[in-house]
Every structure is written in C-alpha cells, then in structure tokens.
Design a protein around this motif. Structure first.
Motif, PDB file in Angstrom:
ATOM      1  N   ASN A   1       0.848  -1.287   0.016  1.00 48.36           N
ATOM      2  CA  ASN A   1       0.121  -0.048  -0.027  1.00 48.36           C
ATOM      3  C   ASN A   1       0.852   1.219  -0.036  1.00 48.36           C
ATOM      4  O   ASN A   1       0.454   2.392  -0.222  1.00 48.36           O
TER       5      ASN A   1
ATOM      6  N   GLU B   1      -5.095  -5.453   1.010  1.00 45.40           N
ATOM      7  CA  GLU B   1      -6.163  -4.543   1.118  1.00 45.40           C
ATOM      8  C   GLU B   1      -6.878  -4.570   2.557  1.00 45.40           C
ATOM      9  O   GLU B   1      -7.464  -3.553   3.095  1.00 45.40           O
TER      10      GLU B   1
ATOM     11  N   ASP C   1      -3.204  -4.986   5.377  1.00 43.61           N
ATOM     12  CA  ASP C   1      -1.887  -3.867   5.125  1.00 43.61           C
ATOM     13  C   ASP C   1      -0.698  -4.752   5.307  1.00 43.61           C
ATOM     14  O   ASP C   1       0.298  -4.429   5.790  1.00 43.61           O
TER      15      ASP C   1
END
Length: 756
Positions: free
Chosen positions: A207, A249, A252
């Motif tokens: 991310n 998602e 993390d």
C-alpha cells in the motif's frame, strides 16, 4: 572492418538470445540432489499427484488434493490444521473454503513470514498442474529442504495453502479476516501461475512505497530475478487480483507475487496438466523461494514499510538494478542537457546539418506508423482469417509465439528497408530523431508512469553513440555494439512479454518495442552496409514464419479447439435449449445446434471476459428436479421489507447464481455472510454466485424498500451434462477441450421468483 561489422552483428544476435536464455535456470534431472537443496524433480512428484484430476471446489478431486497436502506436511513433522468457513469475498462469489495451515516456530518474537499458494483448480476441467499445483509443490519441496538443514529461523514461518482462490480469493479472505495468525504476518510470498511456462515474474503488493522491499529482495539475492517497475506500475493500475491482494487491502500486509504467464493458452484449461508444465519454470520458482526463505526468515519483518518507491529492472550479470524515484528527473535532465550539448557540438563541427537532421525524422515516423498499424490490426486480421481463434478466450493461440516472430520479422524488415533508403544521410543526423523520440517517451513516463523510468538507462547508450559518431567517421563496431547492449538485454524480453501476457491483441506493443529497440541500436546498425540485404533476409523470415504459423493454425489433438455445450431448461415457460459460446461449431456440438441454431434473445449467466452465449437451438425437455425453495421469512420492518429464502438442491449441482431486477438492496446476506455495501451499490443484475460443496443449501436474506417489487432469477447448474444418465452426449473428441472461463458441459435450470 567488414569482418568486424559482421562479427559484431552476430554478437548482437547472440545478445538477443542471451537476454532470453538468462531469465531462467536450465532444468536437469536432480532427483538425487542433497536433501538440504531444492529439487525440481522432487517438486514435480508433488505436481504429478496434485494434478491427476480436476480439483475445483465441490469436485471429488478437491478433497483428495487437500488430503495429499496435509499428509505431506505431516511427513515433515509439522502440526497441520485446517480452517473452514463461508466467505463471499469482494466479488459476490460464495463458497465454503478449507485452508491448510502449518507453522515452523522461530527463536524470536517478531513478525512471521508467510509462504502461500492455493490448491483448488479452476472449474471445471483444469487439472491445475501449473495453477497452482506448481506453487504448492514449490512450497512443499522448499519447506522440506529448509527443515532438512536443521536450522531454527529467527521468525516463525507460516505455511498457508488457501482454498477457493479461483472463485474469488475466498480462502485468503477467510484467513486474513478470521484467523488469529494473520495479525502476526509481516510478509507474504505467494506462488502463482497464469500459464504453464516461461520465466516467473516478481510483482510486489504494498500500500506504500516499494523501497525497503526492493532493498531486502536484493539482499536475498535470488539468482534469476525477473522483475521491473514498469510491470509493477501497470499491475497497480489494473484490476488484477491474487490472494496477496486480500492481504494488502484487508490487513496492510506486504508481499511478493511470483507468477509465470507464458503458454497462456493452457491457463484454466484441460491442458493445465503435469506433462505441459515447463520444468525450467518450476526450477525458477524454486530459485526464488530458497534464498528468500533463508533471508526473510531471519530478517526484521517489523520494518518493511517505506514511503519511498524505487525504479528497478533486471539485466544479466547485474541481476536486479534499482534506484530511488528521486533520481528520475535528474537523470532525465542530464540526458536532455547531454543531447543539447551534442547538438551544439555537432552543428558547430558541421557534422550535423539541418536538412539531414530533418530528413532523419522521416524514417522514424515511417517505421513507427507502419509498424504500429500492423501490430494494432494483428488480432483482427488473424481472427478474420482464422475465425476459430475467436473461441480461444485467452487471446493467445497455440502458434502465438510464431505470430510474434512473424510480426517482429516484418517490423525489422520495415526498419532495415526504410533506413536503407536513407543510407546517404549521415549516421549522426539519423540519430537525432530517435534520441528526440526517446527523450519524449522518457519525459512522459517520468511524469505519468514512473516505474518505466529505467527507459532512460539505454538512452544514455544512444547518446554516447551520437557522441562517438560525431567525432569518428568510422567508429569501432564493437564499441557501438557495447553501447547498444543495455537496450538489447533490457528490452528484447519485453517484445515477447506483452503479447504473451496480454494476448495477441497487444501485438502493437511487440512491434513498437522492436522499432524503438532498433532506434537504440542505430549507432551500430547505421554503420552496416548490408541494410538492404538484411531487410530482404527479415522479409524472407517473415514469409517463412508466416507459412509456419499457417501450417500450425489447425486444431488437432496437440492443439485442441475449445468447445462448449449447455442444456438450458427454463421452468418459467417450460422450454429447453441447447446453447454454446462457440463462434465456430465443431461436429461434436454442431449435431445438437446446427440445424435450427439462432442467436439467444438475452444474456443469461455471467462469465469471465463477459463472454455471452453465441448460439441456441431447441432441445428435448428432460425431467429435472427443481430445487426446493422455502420462504422462511417475509416481513415488513419500518420502511423495508425483509425476505429470507432457503434454496435446497434436489439434484447434484455445482453452482447457483442469483440475479435480480434493478432494485435497491440495502442489505443482503448469503448463508449468514453479509455482502458488502460497496458490492451492492456497484453490482449490476447479479447478486451472488454460490459455488456449492456437498450439495449444500443456499440461504438468502434480503432487505429492500417495502414498496418495491423484487424479482429473483435463479440459475442452477451442474457440470454433469456428459455423464448424466438422462442425456446421451458423446465424449468430446480428442481434438477439442472444454472452453475455459465459462459455464460448460453443464445442465442449467432457470427459475424466476417474484415478490410483489
């Protein structure tokens, strides 16, 4: 000098070969390899066991595959558990997943390293040897070798073999959101496949920035890294999903994907079997796992997050080269400055002349436009000439590699012939336009696609070529070849990668990269006096490969044609149809559909790539038992109406799809699993697909405005058309396989429920 140029040209061709040859290890029998080392042959024995039969969720082979994996983990002395439960993921695909877990205890208290693959195959005909039997086999053999060394890692190592990945990443969803071990995972390594051969590409899931991950990956030093930040940037923009997507998602958790994509025509088909799995590819997966397992099982996994992104690419000898995004614009600025200075120097020395420089733009534009157009219309031309290829939903044909060669040869013919026509224009003047084009490309990617900013690296070789040619009338051909080597070694595999990975409709990428690579090698190629002869050579090769591709264009036992057949019974109007997705029928399904075939009136079931039924024909009615539908609850709560249904199959089924009329569903549960508000808001007509195990019931609980009318259409399917006693469907011929990605060889019943 002539001999030197000829020898340098041969070395150039060898460099192209090396750029492909160096991507993967070479396979050789290693059954007797030391117990502490990864053995491809020992891994192959696992692939063979796992791919004896299709083993999708709900199929008999599924449980047998699970039992085998559990027994192999227990043989290693690992305590093995399973995790079972319903999930619907983000796609509205419900299934009961059964994950397999084991854990190696480390000496420290930090985050755990997780190694991951999935054991379910794609419904309904795939044997799952590559996808993802190869991943499971890599992990089983890698963990066995690791344990044989009797070394205690610093970090715990979690082995997770997920289920129902093919249906909607359900097993990963179940683990990440329901298993207590998920909170302790610091990094995940996922082994996947989207074909049955070729190099395995490393793709990052994060991310944030990739900086620390790239640094640690480089420290692990796998021998054959195949990775670049262009693929990483494209991957981040596309709606690609693997099990690691769920980890990133929902929790993390960072990770590395390792996936191979070549021989894409085998993907999700009956050809995904033990025999067709490329042994070099399996060895490549092992060459990733072992050094990464050794490194990350002892690395600090608590501090892998980074705000920095890195540009990276692989190149022979140097393996993985990387540098921070902060270098992108300075490198571009240096290239622009160098170009300006070289122009100034060239005009000052009168080596460059305005007319000649302007002439140099003509061959650049001709080659780019012609080769782009040819590549762009490639798939349309091929499917027009061979309409049966439309039924290969992958978009990559059995002779796809030959087609790549056809279009590359044609592109090289255009390049050599065009530059032959401009042979009287001095080489330095011919280099200005390619440098300008490449600077334009590098500037655009620096702004919009930063991962591709390593494009600037080979450009410095082209700039150096301009420097040499403006100062020497007859530069050393070996020096010119040396300056072109970075471009050749970096870009040559790209020519093949894009049409292989994205289908022949992306042949334009191959023809463009061929042309752009020609530009980068122009300081050397521009010296050649034999450009016309080389042009005719490539034209001859174009025809040779073209003839070869035509010879290979037929379907046979080695290259079977995908075919499909469904029996569709609509209980609402008591009608029965034969149906197919095929554009070109074969005798096998043509005997049911040819006589009175017609286009279907409306789209029915969902499928990958939005493939719709192509033809239908009237069929005899069969007595098929309809599901028992029980309205458990129908009540008004405030402004909403709540309905609860229980749908119980009365015949053996594999899949139930539920569609609705356009209606605002404020809440929906399937087997007590709530579908996300985002999914409900963005879905079209499909509500849920339940991939059924053990003929389980489907329980629906729906909430909607009380003044609305709800209409449910139920599509209940079983993959037993060829074996059902009420049907006499002959066995599919050996020159055909079931079409993948669609409901196939199935009996489908349709029933509509209306709630006024």
């Amino acid at each position: 000098m002539k001999f030197s140029r000829t020898l340098a040209l041969i070395l150039l061709f060898l460099a192209v070969y090396w750029s492909f040859r160096s991507l993967t290890p070479q396979y050789k029998t290693d059954q007797d390899a030391p117990l502490g080392a990864f053995s491809t042959d020992r891994a192959l024995s696992h692939v063979k066991e796992l791919s004896k039969e299709p083993h999708a969720v709900g199929f008999p082979g599924h449980q047998r595959a699970r039992t085998y994996i559990i027994s192999e983990l227990k043989k290693m002395g690992l305590e093995t558990t399973t995790q079972q439960g319903y999930t619907a993921g983000d796609w509205g695909n419900l299934s009961k997943a059964t994950n397999i877990l084991a854990r190696i205890k480390g000496s420290g208290n930090g985050k755990a390293l997780l190694v991951l693959s999935h054991y379910d195959s794609s419904p309904h005909s795939s044997f799952g040897a590559s996808d993802a039997g190869s991943g499971v086999a890599t992990i089983l053999e890698g963990i066995r070798a690791f344990l044989s060394n009797n070394e205690t890692p610093e970090n715990d190592i979690i082995i997770l073999i997920t289920d129902a990945e093919e249906l909607g990443l359900n097993g990963a969803d179940l683990f990440v959101n329901k298993h207590p071990w998920a909170k302790n995972v610091g990094l995940a390594l996922n082994f996947e496949a989207r074909g049955s051969g070729g190099p395995s590409y490393m793709l990052i899931e994060t991310n944030r920035g990739n900086g620390t991950l790239i640094k640690e990956f480089t420290k692990a030093n796998p021998k054959y890294p195949v990775a670049n930040s262009l693929a990483y940037s494209i991957y981040k923009m596309l709606p690609n999903d693997t099990d690691l997507t769920v980890f990133r998602e929902d929790a993390d958790i960072d990770g590395f994907n390792f996936a191979f994509i070549d021989d894409h025509f085998d993907y999700h088909t009956a050809l995904d079997n033990y025999e067709r799995l490329d042994r070099k590819t399996l060895a490549h997966q092992g060459s990733y796992l072992m050094p990464l397992l050794a490194h990350f099982s002892n690395a600090d996994l608590d501090n892998l997050k980074s705000l920095d992104d890195y540009v990276y690419f692989n190149i022979p000898i140097f393996n993985l080269v990387s540098y921070p995004f902060e270098w992108i614009w300075p490198a571009f600025g240096i290239a622009v400055l160098a170009f300006v200075l070289l122009l100034f120097s060239g005009f000052k020395k009168q080596v460059l002349k305005t007319n000649d420089v302007l002439k140099g733009f003509v061959p650049v534009l001709i080659t780019l436009m012609v080769n782009s157009a040819v590549g762009y219309f490639c798939w349309a031309i091929i499917t027009w000439w061979y309409p049966g290829y439309k039924d290969m939903l992958h978009g990559f044909t059995y002779n796809g590699h030959t087609y790549i060669a056809v279009y590359v040869m044609f592109s090289l013919f255009i390049c050599f012939y065009t530059y032959h026509k401009f042979r009287k224009t001095p080489t330095p003047s011919l280099l200005v336009a390619p440098i300008f084009i490449w600077l334009l490309i590098c500037g655009l990617v620096a702004q919009y696609l930063k991962g591709a900013s390593f494009f600037i690296v080979p450009l410095f070789g082209l700039l150096a070529g301009l420097l040499v040619t403006t100062n020497q009338k007859k530069p050393n051909p070996f020096l010119m070849l040396f300056l072109a080597l970075p471009a050749v070694l970096i870009y040559s595999p790209f020519i093949k990668m894009f049409p292989v990975g994205l289908g022949l409709k992306m042949m334009v990428a191959a023809t463009l990269f061929t042309t752009l690579l020609f530009f980068l090698a122009l300081p050397f190629l521009g010296q050649l006096k034999s450009k016309r002869r080389l042009a005719y050579l490539f034209l001859l090769l174009f025809f040779a490969f073209g003839i070869t591709s035509h010879i290979q264009s037929d379907f046979n036992e080695e290259r079977p044609k995908p075919s499909s057949l469904l029996y569709v019974y609509n209980t609402d109007d008591d009608s029965a149809l034969w149906a197919t997705y095929d554009n070109v029928l074969i005798d096998w399904n043509g005997q049911f559909i040819n006589e009175n075939k017609r286009k279907p009136k409306a789209e029915t079931i969902s499928s990958k790539y939005r493939t719709n039924l192509n033809y239908v024909a009237d069929a005899p009615k069969k007595q098929l038992e309809a599901s028992y539908i029980d309205t458990v609850m129908d009540t008004i709560v405030g402004k909403n109406r709540v309905i609860e249904l229980c749908i119980t199959p009365k015949r053996t089924v594999n899949r139930l799809e539920v569609f609705t009329n356009p209606i605002n569903l404020s809440k929906a549960k399937v087997n007590q699993i709530e579908l996300s508000p985002y999914f409900l808001e963005n879905r079209k007509n499909r509500l849920v697909t339940h991939y059924i195990s053990n003929n389980d019931f489907t329980e629906l609980q729906l909430q909607f405005p009380k003044d609305s009318v709800l209409e449910l259409t139920l599509y209940e399917a079983s993959n037993d058309l060829l074996t059902h006693p009420d049907f006499s469907i002959p066995k599919r011929p050996k020159n055909s396989i079931p079409t993948p990605f669609v409901l196939n060889d199935a009996i489908l019943t349709i029933k509509t429920l209306r709630f006024e």
